[in-house]
Design a protein around this motif. Structure first.
Motif, mmCIF file in Angstrom:
data_model
loop_
_atom_site.group_PDB
_atom_site.id
_atom_site.type_symbol
_atom_site.label_atom_id
_atom_site.label_comp_id
_atom_site.label_asym_id
_atom_site.label_seq_id
_atom_site.Cartn_x
_atom_site.Cartn_y
_atom_site.Cartn_z
ATOM 1 N N ASN A 29 2.302 4.603 1.333
ATOM 2 C CA ASN A 29 2.511 5.070 2.688
ATOM 3 C C ASN A 29 1.974 6.497 2.798
ATOM 4 O O ASN A 29 2.714 7.467 2.747
ATOM 5 N N GLY A 86 5.808 4.290 9.338
ATOM 6 C CA GLY A 86 4.379 4.565 9.168
ATOM 7 C C GLY A 86 3.964 5.869 9.854
ATOM 8 O O GLY A 86 2.781 6.210 9.879
ATOM 9 N N TYR A 144 11.473 5.082 19.385
ATOM 10 C CA TYR A 144 11.208 4.663 18.003
ATOM 11 C C TYR A 144 10.174 5.548 17.307
ATOM 12 O O TYR A 144 10.083 5.546 16.077
ATOM 13 N N LEU A 179 -3.028 -4.194 15.888
ATOM 14 C CA LEU A 179 -2.752 -3.177 14.867
ATOM 15 C C LEU A 179 -1.424 -3.454 14.152
ATOM 16 O O LEU A 179 -1.302 -3.241 12.953
ATOM 17 N N PHE A 180 -0.453 -3.917 14.918
ATOM 18 C CA PHE A 180 0.833 -4.257 14.302
ATOM 19 C C PHE A 180 0.606 -5.297 13.207
ATOM 20 O O PHE A 180 1.089 -5.156 12.089
ATOM 21 N N ALA A 236 -0.424 -3.505 21.307
ATOM 22 C CA ALA A 236 -0.437 -3.051 19.922
ATOM 23 C C ALA A 236 -0.433 -4.211 18.931
ATOM 24 O O ALA A 236 -0.332 -3.996 17.726
ATOM 25 N N TYR A 288 -1.073 -4.085 9.922
ATOM 26 C CA TYR A 288 -0.296 -3.339 8.932
ATOM 27 C C TYR A 288 0.933 -4.069 8.412
ATOM 28 O O TYR A 288 1.336 -3.873 7.278
ATOM 29 N N HIS A 289 1.562 -4.848 9.260
ATOM 30 C CA HIS A 289 2.815 -5.475 8.815
ATOM 31 C C HIS A 289 3.182 -6.655 9.701
ATOM 32 O O HIS A 289 4.156 -6.603 10.444
ATOM 33 N N SER A 339 -1.025 6.228 19.047
ATOM 34 C CA SER A 339 -2.360 5.751 19.413
ATOM 35 C C SER A 339 -2.313 4.452 20.221
ATOM 36 O O SER A 339 -3.305 4.059 20.806
ATOM 37 N N VAL A 340 -1.158 3.783 20.229
ATOM 38 C CA VAL A 340 -1.098 2.525 20.978
ATOM 39 C C VAL A 340 -0.271 2.657 22.259
ATOM 40 O O VAL A 340 -0.037 1.664 22.948
ATOM 41 N N ARG A 388 0.829 -1.195 0.000
ATOM 42 C CA ARG A 388 0.000 0.000 0.000
ATOM 43 C C ARG A 388 0.866 1.247 0.000
ATOM 44 O O ARG A 388 1.997 1.247 0.433
ATOM 45 N N TRP A 403 4.538 -9.288 8.981
ATOM 46 C CA TRP A 403 5.792 -9.958 8.602
ATOM 47 C C TRP A 403 7.035 -9.315 9.208
ATOM 48 O O TRP A 403 8.117 -9.896 9.173
ATOM 49 N N HIS A 440 9.523 5.605 13.119
ATOM 50 C CA HIS A 440 8.564 4.639 12.573
ATOM 51 C C HIS A 440 8.192 5.024 11.137
ATOM 52 O O HIS A 440 7.666 6.118 10.895
ATOM 53 N N LEU A 459 14.042 -5.077 14.937
ATOM 54 C CA LEU A 459 13.840 -3.626 14.840
ATOM 55 C C LEU A 459 13.770 -2.915 16.184
ATOM 56 O O LEU A 459 14.234 -1.784 16.306
ATOM 57 N N LEU A 504 1.521 5.442 15.791
ATOM 58 C CA LEU A 504 2.168 4.696 16.878
ATOM 59 C C LEU A 504 1.787 5.293 18.235
ATOM 60 O O LEU A 504 1.670 4.573 19.230
HETATM 61 C C1 HEM Z 1 6.006 -1.124 17.594
HETATM 62 C C2 HEM Z 1 6.617 -1.771 16.645
HETATM 63 C C3 HEM Z 1 6.535 -1.395 15.202
HETATM 64 C C4 HEM Z 1 7.527 -1.509 14.319
HETATM 65 C C5 HEM Z 1 8.917 -2.041 14.615
HETATM 66 C C6 HEM Z 1 7.037 -1.039 13.053
HETATM 67 C C7 HEM Z 1 7.778 -0.988 11.889
HETATM 68 C C8 HEM Z 1 7.315 -0.543 10.682
HETATM 69 C C9 HEM Z 1 8.050 -0.597 9.458
HETATM 70 C C10 HEM Z 1 9.466 -1.165 9.278
HETATM 71 C C11 HEM Z 1 7.272 -0.096 8.488
HETATM 72 C C12 HEM Z 1 7.620 0.045 6.997
HETATM 73 C C13 HEM Z 1 7.000 -1.145 6.298
HETATM 74 C C14 HEM Z 1 7.228 -1.119 4.823
HETATM 75 O O1 HEM Z 1 7.870 -0.206 4.311
HETATM 76 O O2 HEM Z 1 6.725 -2.065 4.178
HETATM 77 C C15 HEM Z 1 6.048 0.315 9.100
HETATM 78 C C16 HEM Z 1 4.997 0.896 8.433
HETATM 79 C C17 HEM Z 1 3.795 1.146 8.998
HETATM 80 N N1 HEM Z 1 3.415 0.888 10.283
HETATM 81 FE FE1 HEM Z 1 4.569 0.155 11.741
HETATM 82 N N2 HEM Z 1 5.738 -0.639 13.175
HETATM 83 C C18 HEM Z 1 5.388 -0.863 14.479
HETATM 84 C C19 HEM Z 1 4.166 -0.647 15.044
HETATM 85 C C20 HEM Z 1 3.084 -0.183 14.357
HETATM 86 C C21 HEM Z 1 1.782 -0.029 14.928
HETATM 87 C C22 HEM Z 1 1.418 -0.399 16.368
HETATM 88 C C23 HEM Z 1 1.006 0.465 13.956
HETATM 89 C C24 HEM Z 1 -0.440 0.807 14.029
HETATM 90 C C25 HEM Z 1 -0.957 1.351 15.103
HETATM 91 C C26 HEM Z 1 1.795 0.625 12.769
HETATM 92 C C27 HEM Z 1 1.361 1.109 11.571
HETATM 93 C C28 HEM Z 1 2.116 1.239 10.438
HETATM 94 C C29 HEM Z 1 1.631 1.774 9.177
HETATM 95 C C30 HEM Z 1 0.235 2.274 8.891
HETATM 96 C C31 HEM Z 1 2.695 1.712 8.281
HETATM 97 C C32 HEM Z 1 2.685 2.146 6.823
HETATM 98 C C33 HEM Z 1 2.314 0.900 6.050
HETATM 99 C C34 HEM Z 1 2.552 1.014 4.596
HETATM 100 O O3 HEM Z 1 3.410 1.768 4.167
HETATM 101 O O4 HEM Z 1 1.900 0.251 3.889
HETATM 102 N N3 HEM Z 1 3.060 0.210 13.056
HETATM 103 N N4 HEM Z 1 6.087 0.010 10.435
#
Ligand code: HEM
Length: 208
Positions: A21, A91, A85, A107-108, A104, A111-112, A98-99, A19, A114, A89, A120, A96
């Motif tokens: 960003n 995203g 972090y 929600l984690f 989390a 969105y991702h 919000s949690v 998706r 994997w 982040h 990280l 973040l």
């Molecule tokens: C706490 C540990 C978390 C880590 C280590 C983390 C890490 C990441 C990383 C590496 C990406 C980039 C993914 C990519 O480029 O494909 C990302 C994107 C994102 N993350 Fe997280 N995240 C965390 C928690 C969360 C939480 C709790 C949420 C929601 C409340 C969230 C929502 C998002 C969203 C919406 C994106 C953008 C997705 C997109 O580009 O398609 N993340 N995150």
């Protein structure tokens, strides 16, 4: 080269497309590389101040840490100080925030799922959520305990994963088979008759 020479992107791929960003912009100095450098160089990002990992953190205590400068959240039963972090982040920090103070995991995964959490944010680990009640046996439905937010065996930290998978994402881990109940000759005997008379030589003999 014009666009007719470019390969056409198929829409019927069995893999979902990444998706866009939307809204989140990587600020200079806050990219993945910068975060990994910080992880390597910083001494105590989690702010544990020399204390060992805790295993008695309750959801109530976690809720107290819901500020950007003091923000905890739990993922699969593990509690992290996520504040450092926020700015890194990909995203965005808003989602973040919000949690903060909460679990989390859902929600984690939304969105991702994997992403390898340990790689990280491993150094942000504070400990694990306290298991409220230890079960003496696994219930029929394989249900989880009240604090068991990751839905596993409720004994976070010692889930049955292959050693080589220990650092991989939990959902990718291969669960070990549950132990099979083996019928022994003794377990096939009828129940022992106990009437409380310790002198009775038949006390522990099967009553047939
Ligand atoms: C706490 C540990 C978390 C880590 C280590 C983390 C890490 C990441 C990383 C590496 C990406 C980039 C993914 C990519 O480029 O494909 C990302 C994107 C994102 N993350 Fe997280 N995240 C965390 C928690 C969360 C939480 C709790 C949420 C929601 C409340 C969230 C929502 C998002 C969203 C919406 C994106 C953008 C997705 C997109 O580009 O398609 N993340 N995150």
């Amino acid at each position: 080269m014009n666009d007719t020479t470019l390969p056409k992107q198929s829409n019927d791929s069995k893999y979902p497309r990444r998706r866009e960003n939307k809204g989140a912009v990587v600020r200079p100095g806050f990219g993945l590389h910068d975060w990994m450098t910080l992880l390597r160089q910083a001494k105590d990002l989690a702010q544990r101040k020399g204390s060992p990992l805790r295993h008695d953190i309750t959801p109530a205590e976690m809720r107290l840490h819901d500020k950007p400068y003091d923000g905890w959240c739990s993922l699969r039963g593990k509690v992290y100080n996520i504040s450092p972090y926020l700015a890194y982040h990909p995203g965005g920090d808003e989602i973040l925030r919000s949690v903060l103070g909460k679990d989390a995991t859902a929600l984690f995964d939304k969105y991702h799922q994997w992403i390898n959490i340990d790689n990280l944010i491993g150094p942000l680990l504070l400990g694990t959520l306290m298991a409220k009640k230890r079960r003496s046996s696994v219930p029929e439905d394989g249900g989880a305990s009240e604090y068991d937010e990751d839905g596993d065996d409720g004994d976070d930290g010692d889930d049955p994963v292959m050693p080589s998978m220990a650092n991989s994402h939990a959902s990718n881990a291969i669960p070990m088979p549950r132990p099979i109940k083996v019928e022994t000759a003794a377990s096939l005997l009828p129940p022992l008759h106990k009437d409380g008379d310790a002198d009775d030589p038949d006390e522990y003999s099967p009553k047939i």
